[in-house]
Design an enzyme around this catalytic site. Structure first.
Site, PDB file in Angstrom:
ATOM      1  N   HIS A  65      -2.930  -2.155   4.775  1.00 50.09           N
ATOM      2  CA  HIS A  65      -3.626  -0.871   4.777  1.00 50.09           C
ATOM      3  C   HIS A  65      -2.949   0.066   5.783  1.00 50.09           C
ATOM      4  CE1 HIS A  65      -6.889   2.014   4.830  1.00 50.09           C
ATOM      5  NE2 HIS A  65      -7.621   1.285   4.038  1.00 50.09           N
ATOM      6  N   GLY A 109      -4.154  -6.107   4.164  1.00 50.51           N
ATOM      7  CA  GLY A 109      -4.593  -5.733   2.820  1.00 50.51           C
ATOM      8  C   GLY A 109      -3.522  -5.961   1.767  1.00 50.51           C
ATOM      9  N   TYR A 139     -13.683  -7.107   7.313  1.00 49.72           N
ATOM     10  CA  TYR A 139     -13.226  -7.108   5.918  1.00 49.72           C
ATOM     11  C   TYR A 139     -14.432  -7.039   4.985  1.00 49.72           C
ATOM     12  CZ  TYR A 139      -9.081  -7.282   3.051  1.00 49.72           C
ATOM     13  OH  TYR A 139      -8.038  -6.922   2.223  1.00 49.72           O
TER      14      TYR A 139
HETATM   15  O1  YXS Z   1       5.990   4.487  14.983  1.00 46.11           O
HETATM   16  P1  YXS Z   1       6.462   4.890  13.609  1.00 46.11           P
HETATM   17  O2  YXS Z   1       5.979   6.238  13.157  1.00 46.11           O
HETATM   18  O3  YXS Z   1       7.935   4.636  13.381  1.00 46.11           O
HETATM   19  O4  YXS Z   1       5.701   3.877  12.543  1.00 46.11           O
HETATM   20  C1  YXS Z   1       5.867   2.488  12.710  1.00 46.11           C
HETATM   21  C2  YXS Z   1       4.510   1.851  12.493  1.00 46.11           C
HETATM   22  O5  YXS Z   1       3.440   2.572  13.090  1.00 46.11           O
HETATM   23  C3  YXS Z   1       4.405   1.920  10.983  1.00 46.11           C
HETATM   24  N1  YXS Z   1       3.465   0.919  10.469  1.00 46.11           N
HETATM   25  C4  YXS Z   1       2.259   1.213   9.947  1.00 46.11           C
HETATM   26  N2  YXS Z   1       1.651   2.405   9.778  1.00 46.11           N
HETATM   27  C5  YXS Z   1       0.395   2.369   9.237  1.00 46.11           C
HETATM   28  N3  YXS Z   1      -0.233   1.224   8.873  1.00 46.11           N
HETATM   29  C6  YXS Z   1       0.364   0.026   9.023  1.00 46.11           C
HETATM   30  N4  YXS Z   1      -0.275  -1.082   8.612  1.00 46.11           N
HETATM   31  C7  YXS Z   1       1.669  -0.007   9.606  1.00 46.11           C
HETATM   32  N5  YXS Z   1       2.548  -1.001   9.929  1.00 46.11           N
HETATM   33  C8  YXS Z   1       3.624  -0.409  10.442  1.00 46.11           C
HETATM   34  O6  YXS Z   1       5.703   1.644  10.492  1.00 46.11           O
HETATM   35  C9  YXS Z   1       6.669   2.014  11.508  1.00 46.11           C
HETATM   36  C10 YXS Z   1       7.537   0.807  11.820  1.00 46.11           C
HETATM   37  O7  YXS Z   1       6.666  -0.149  12.404  1.00 46.11           O
HETATM   38  P2  YXS Z   1       7.240  -1.232  13.428  1.00 46.11           P
HETATM   39  O8  YXS Z   1       8.116  -0.525  14.419  1.00 46.11           O
HETATM   40  O9  YXS Z   1       6.090  -2.009  13.926  1.00 46.11           O
HETATM   41  O10 YXS Z   1       8.152  -2.126  12.454  1.00 46.11           O
HETATM   42  P3  YXS Z   1       8.668  -3.621  12.712  1.00 46.11           P
HETATM   43  O11 YXS Z   1       9.699  -3.844  11.682  1.00 46.11           O
HETATM   44  O12 YXS Z   1       8.981  -3.811  14.147  1.00 46.11           O
HETATM   45  O13 YXS Z   1       7.409  -4.541  12.394  1.00 46.11           O
HETATM   46  C11 YXS Z   1       6.932  -4.629  11.061  1.00 46.11           C
HETATM   47  C12 YXS Z   1       5.491  -5.204  11.106  1.00 46.11           C
HETATM   48  C13 YXS Z   1       4.887  -5.154   9.685  1.00 46.11           C
HETATM   49  C14 YXS Z   1       5.538  -6.668  11.620  1.00 46.11           C
HETATM   50  C15 YXS Z   1       4.653  -4.341  12.086  1.00 46.11           C
HETATM   51  O14 YXS Z   1       4.804  -2.955  11.718  1.00 46.11           O
HETATM   52  C16 YXS Z   1       3.200  -4.709  12.050  1.00 46.11           C
HETATM   53  O15 YXS Z   1       2.771  -5.735  12.609  1.00 46.11           O
HETATM   54  N6  YXS Z   1       2.405  -3.846  11.326  1.00 46.11           N
HETATM   55  C17 YXS Z   1       0.980  -4.116  11.207  1.00 46.11           C
HETATM   56  C18 YXS Z   1       0.738  -5.269  10.204  1.00 46.11           C
HETATM   57  C19 YXS Z   1      -0.754  -5.458  10.062  1.00 46.11           C
HETATM   58  O16 YXS Z   1      -1.421  -6.050  10.935  1.00 46.11           O
HETATM   59  N7  YXS Z   1      -1.313  -4.889   8.996  1.00 46.11           N
HETATM   60  C20 YXS Z   1      -2.740  -4.855   8.748  1.00 46.11           C
HETATM   61  C21 YXS Z   1      -3.148  -3.368   8.573  1.00 46.11           C
HETATM   62  S1  YXS Z   1      -4.908  -3.196   8.472  1.00 46.11           S
HETATM   63  C22 YXS Z   1      -5.265  -3.933   6.979  1.00 46.11           C
HETATM   64  O17 YXS Z   1      -4.403  -4.176   6.150  1.00 46.11           O
HETATM   65  C23 YXS Z   1      -6.683  -4.290   6.708  1.00 46.11           C
HETATM   66  C24 YXS Z   1      -7.660  -3.186   7.030  1.00 46.11           C
HETATM   67  S2  YXS Z   1      -7.087  -5.758   7.591  1.00 46.11           S
HETATM   68  O18 YXS Z   1      -6.538  -5.583   8.943  1.00 46.11           O
HETATM   69  O19 YXS Z   1      -8.492  -5.851   7.643  1.00 46.11           O
HETATM   70  O20 YXS Z   1      -6.457  -6.799   6.889  1.00 46.11           O
END
Ligand code: YXS
Length: 260
Positions: A65, A109, A139
């Site tokens: 998400h 998500g 969730y």
């Molecule tokens: O700072 P900039 O503008 O370059 O943006 C960064 C991050 O903020 C962005 N980004 C996201 N933006 C919005 N929503 C996200 N879920 C998201 N994930 C990342 O992308 C740019 C690059 O991110 P960065 O520097 O962290 O990349 P990386 O290659 O070092 O790491 C990739 C990840 C995916 C490991 C890391 O970005 C990460 O851990 N992202 C969050 C993964 C996560 O926990 N997703 C759950 C989102 S909430 C959701 O899905 C549900 C509501 S729930 O949580 O209930 O399951």
């Protein structure tokens, strides 16, 4: 706004490619709207199989998400009209099988989105992480049912409570995905699998897909049970910890949860 996806049609097979690497293919409303428009177009064209993938070689299939779109408090973050909810329902209701062809990490998500697909083919480096607990998110019920239809309750508990990724190899061993295929063979393998499906009777497959969707959702729940869960979820999205989780992500720091 530049598109976050692109589509391709190969005979009876449609391919949707997520392609917003700058945001790690986060399931933002614009990206989800594009995926849903592609699914609607493929259904209108009566394509027999849809493949959902990220750009070739993607280190992240989808970061889940778009956290920037989540409310910081006082509103259900995963209500009926949330883009992620629409996306999962569209995949489940799409009249033809949807195959998730995975490279890279699958987060939050995006895990549910992939588990809502009919088949999953993953490269060996793929991981799956269920992350509500990482950000303090309550969730939603149908989302938890998607996970329960993908894995045993014990595995769902482990993934939900630890928020840690599990490997494609372990997911296959647990029956959560169909195949693990080397990246170099992934596209050819998935297209051949899609071709096998496309050669069969589309109406029979569409009816069996809808039967399986209805049966998978046929879990008894009393109105009181539903209301109790909604009350518990409201307590979470009204909590300090939920706001803290969302803000911590935006401030690029580890959340400090207090339990209230
Ligand atoms: O700072 P900039 O503008 O370059 O943006 C960064 C991050 O903020 C962005 N980004 C996201 N933006 C919005 N929503 C996200 N879920 C998201 N994930 C990342 O992308 C740019 C690059 O991110 P960065 O520097 O962290 O990349 P990386 O290659 O070092 O790491 C990739 C990840 C995916 C490991 C890391 O970005 C990460 O851990 N992202 C969050 C993964 C996560 O926990 N997703 C759950 C989102 S909430 C959701 O899905 C549900 C509501 S729930 O949580 O209930 O399951």
């Amino acid at each position: 706004m530049p598109s976050s996806t692109h589509t391709e049609v190969r005979g009876p097979i449609g391919i949707i490619t997520l392609d917003n690497p700058a945001k790690r293919n986060a399931l933002s409303k614009p990206l989800v709207d594009e995926v849903m428009a592609a699914l609607a177009d493929f259904a209108q064209r009566r394509l027999r199989v849809t493949i959902l993938r990220a750009q070739p070689g993607a280190p992240v299939f989808s970061a889940g998400h778009d956290i920037a779109e989540l409310p910081e408090s006082r509103r259900d973050p995963l209500g009926w009209d949330d883009p992620l909810r629409y996306l999962v329902r569209e995949i489940e209701n799409h009249p033809a099988p949807v195959i998730a062809m995975l490279e890279g990490g699958v987060w939050g998500g995006a895990c549910e989105t992939v588990f809502a697909c009919d088949l999953i083919v993953a490269a060996p480096e793929v991981t799956f992480a269920v992350t509500p607990a990482k950000w303090g998110v309550p969730y939603n019920i149908s989302g938890m049912l998607t996970f329960l239809n993908a894995a045993s309750p014990r595995i769902v508990r482990e993934m939900a409570y630890t928020a840690k990724p599990i490997s494609a190899e372990r997911a296959e061993r647990l029956g959560m995905i169909n195949y693990v295929v080397p990246s170099s063979e992934l596209e050819a393998f998935t297209l051949a699998l899609a071709g096998d499906i496309a050669d069969n009777a589309p109406l029979s497959i569409a009816v069996m897909k809808e039967q399986l969707r209805i049966l998978a959702g046929a879990k008894p729940m009393s109105p009181q049970g539903y209301e109790r869960i909604q009350g518990l979820r409201r307590a979470v999205y009204d909590s300090h910890d939920y706001t803290e989780g969302i803000r911590a992500f935006k401030e690029k720091r580890k959340p400090v949860f207090r339990g209230d």
